[in-house]
Design an enzyme around this catalytic site. Sequence first.
Site, mmCIF file in Angstrom:
data_model
loop_
_atom_site.group_PDB
_atom_site.id
_atom_site.type_symbol
_atom_site.label_atom_id
_atom_site.label_comp_id
_atom_site.label_asym_id
_atom_site.label_seq_id
_atom_site.Cartn_x
_atom_site.Cartn_y
_atom_site.Cartn_z
ATOM 1 N N ASP A 183 0.849 -1.195 0.000
ATOM 2 C CA ASP A 183 0.000 0.000 0.000
ATOM 3 C C ASP A 183 0.882 1.241 0.000
ATOM 4 O OD1 ASP A 183 -2.308 1.760 0.368
ATOM 5 O OD2 ASP A 183 -3.338 -0.056 1.020
ATOM 6 N N HIS A 255 -2.825 3.055 -4.756
ATOM 7 C CA HIS A 255 -2.205 2.661 -3.483
ATOM 8 C C HIS A 255 -0.784 2.139 -3.723
ATOM 9 C CE1 HIS A 255 -5.564 3.437 -0.839
ATOM 10 N NE2 HIS A 255 -6.383 2.810 -1.652
ATOM 11 N N GLU A 318 -9.786 2.654 -5.433
ATOM 12 C CA GLU A 318 -9.357 4.017 -5.127
ATOM 13 C C GLU A 318 -8.145 4.473 -5.940
ATOM 14 O OE1 GLU A 318 -10.870 4.371 -0.548
ATOM 15 O OE2 GLU A 318 -8.898 3.474 -0.810
HETATM 16 C C1 ACM Z 1 -11.005 -0.353 0.470
HETATM 17 O O1 ACM Z 1 -11.528 -0.299 1.597
HETATM 18 N N1 ACM Z 1 -10.379 0.691 -0.034
HETATM 19 C C2 ACM Z 1 -11.081 -1.563 -0.340
#
Ligand code: ACM
Length: 748
Positions: A183, A255, A318
């Site tokens: 991440d 991420h 995201e």
């Molecule tokens: C997430 O909670 N961004 C998958």
Amino acid sequence: MKKFLSIMALAFLSLNASAQDQLIPKPVSIKITGGTFKIPGNLSLAPGLPVKETEYFKQKSGLSFGESGKTEAQLTYIKLKQPAGAEALNESYTLEITPDRIHIISYTDQGYFWALQTLIQLLEEHKADKTIPAMKIQDQPKLAWRGMHLDVCRHFFTVDEVKQYIDYLAMYKLNTFHWHLTDDQGWRIEIKKYPKLTQIGSKRKESMIGAYVDNTFDGKPYGPYFYTQEQVREVVQYATDRHITVVPEIEMPGHALAALSAYPELACTKGPFEPATKWGVFDDVFCPKEETFTFLENVLDEVIKLFPSAYIHIGGDECPKTRWKECAHCQELIKKYNLKDEHGLQSYFIQRIEKYVNSKGRKIIGWDEILEGGLAPNAAVMSWTGVNGGIEAAKTKHFAVMTPGAYCYFDHYQGDPQAEPNAFGGYTPLDKVYSYHPIPEELNAEQARYIMGVQANLWTEYITDFRQVQYMIFPRIMALSEVAWGTSQPEKYKEFEGRVIHQFEKLDRMHVNYAKSIYNISGKVIPAAGGVAYELSTSQNPSGIRYTLNGKNPTIQSMTYEKAIPVSASSTIQSAYFENGQLKSAVSSQQFTVSKTTGKTITLEQQPSENYAFGGAFTLVDGIIGNPRQLGKTWLGFQGKDVVATIDLGKNTDFTEVYFNTLDNKGSWIHLAKSAQVYASDDNSHFKLIGEANKDDILKAGGKMKLKVGQQMGRYLKIRIENAGIIPAGNPGADSKAWLFVDEIGAL
Ligand code: ACM
Ligand code: ZN
């Protein structure tokens, strides 16, 4: 007399709640067959039992074991030949306890292992009386993917801690461990070909601490923390021995900041980059160039060698499109492949990775944003933003794992936020998890087959150590387990809660730091004459609730709670639960700010998003002002929508000020309102504009908007609070719909 009888009946029932009634997850069928099995000094093991599973049982059962063929009772096992095409029976088992032996029947060693877990719980229960009623248990899980996720990037957990986590899954017969390994804040898996991923990407300068809005950092370097490949193999083996599949997650295209810190050439811009020190979503993501695909394929090669799972999780959530919009290479690709836009590019990215993973004999699973711009053909979807991703997947014959935030995010608060440790936000108490039905009603039987499972996620921004991991998953993991096995009965929540409380004794012996939030007083505001009333409840004996109105901590001498406490003026109610004179819960403290709208009827033109709907529209006039440090329960959240609320004050009322609160938390895509207009009306049809605020006014007020409206008179008050709209470039989540968080609309 009737009441007396029913209390007696209850007491009788609870005294006699037998061991089989305490099992979690509750098996599909239990038949008491008569007679008892005496737990022997030595349990002898029949020859030919599956070796590793039996070894595990010997360690966990608390029994002594003797040689087969002695006079002591035996554990025996039959492995049945599985009929062709009957994969659904893989994990089923029969556990028969007769007066002279324990007998397990299953089709697989996995079924045998789950039977042993049930047996371990029964033996625990009967440690003292040393006999188990003879019974026959038949069991089979409803869902094939019963998962728990752990984020080791925001905070890292050691191999030993990860193994403990896996043991918790095994205890409750969950079979999938989703290991979130990469991440923005850290890359946690050794990749031999790219050593800088862990040399550079596994540490960060410092970490955010406290509530997000505090924007405070600890100033302490974090890391290097990662798992060597040797350690990964050790964890995978440990899980495999417990019939748990480890699904690794390598995040892309978003991420990715930790990876880009090590290899900035994989980004759209030059960098340099650093692993993130705060939480949220970041604009710098993988650029879909050949070099990036080569890198990711090489990383996946090593990952695939380490993890035997059928699915590889490739993230996909995201991913801001900010950089792709400004990147010449990205724009060329969009043209070259005739893609619609940057969302099409995301789809291109995922489909290309999917082809590669498929070529290695594996399948991809990703967060529901992989549906953007068209889903890759064999991809499975993990539905987290709600249930729609799962529904869309199932309707198009793609497999889905349901993990909607409102029910399955264990980083949310599990009790009243004001009595809980700092958490991400949200409000997902035990009964909410237990009430979840993973198969959406919209699906017909054929489509429902594509819902392959359910999972809970534990993101660790606000979870700095393993004690807190335990706190957040216990006891909610028990609810998840029963939901996944398909034996949950939300209408009998209290019965389930009783079994959970029973499990606490075992957790105490294991020194597990479980949450006692169900003991805490839970408060609910209800409309009442002259304002609102505050209803207190506890899972325990309600006569143990004491409360104060003077701001002091309650003691056993404080007022005993009998019925909802009327609140007609601003005040603070403190409450706690006592048993045998002892304080048993946290002290709950609730401040009320009463205005002319408090407790009045409110309607909303558009409803809040499911994850942040809590008490619905009434939340806005319940007399509780949302705390910006706690996003659970007191705020309503609206993604991409305005708030248009009409409050019926009941009669013509005079007022000179209207106030409301809106939040600024850009890291979580929550933006202040863009504008607000206030109207008054006598008849709920002709409204007169009486006040307005623009973006600057709201910004200046820090979101705590107080609008002077002059001397006004009216029965209906209408307020429109405008959502910021599409998040502008340069912000986390740019290009996505902004969230508008609103609370307490008052009038003075
Ligand atoms: C997430 O909670 N961004 C998958
Ligand atoms: Zn680019």
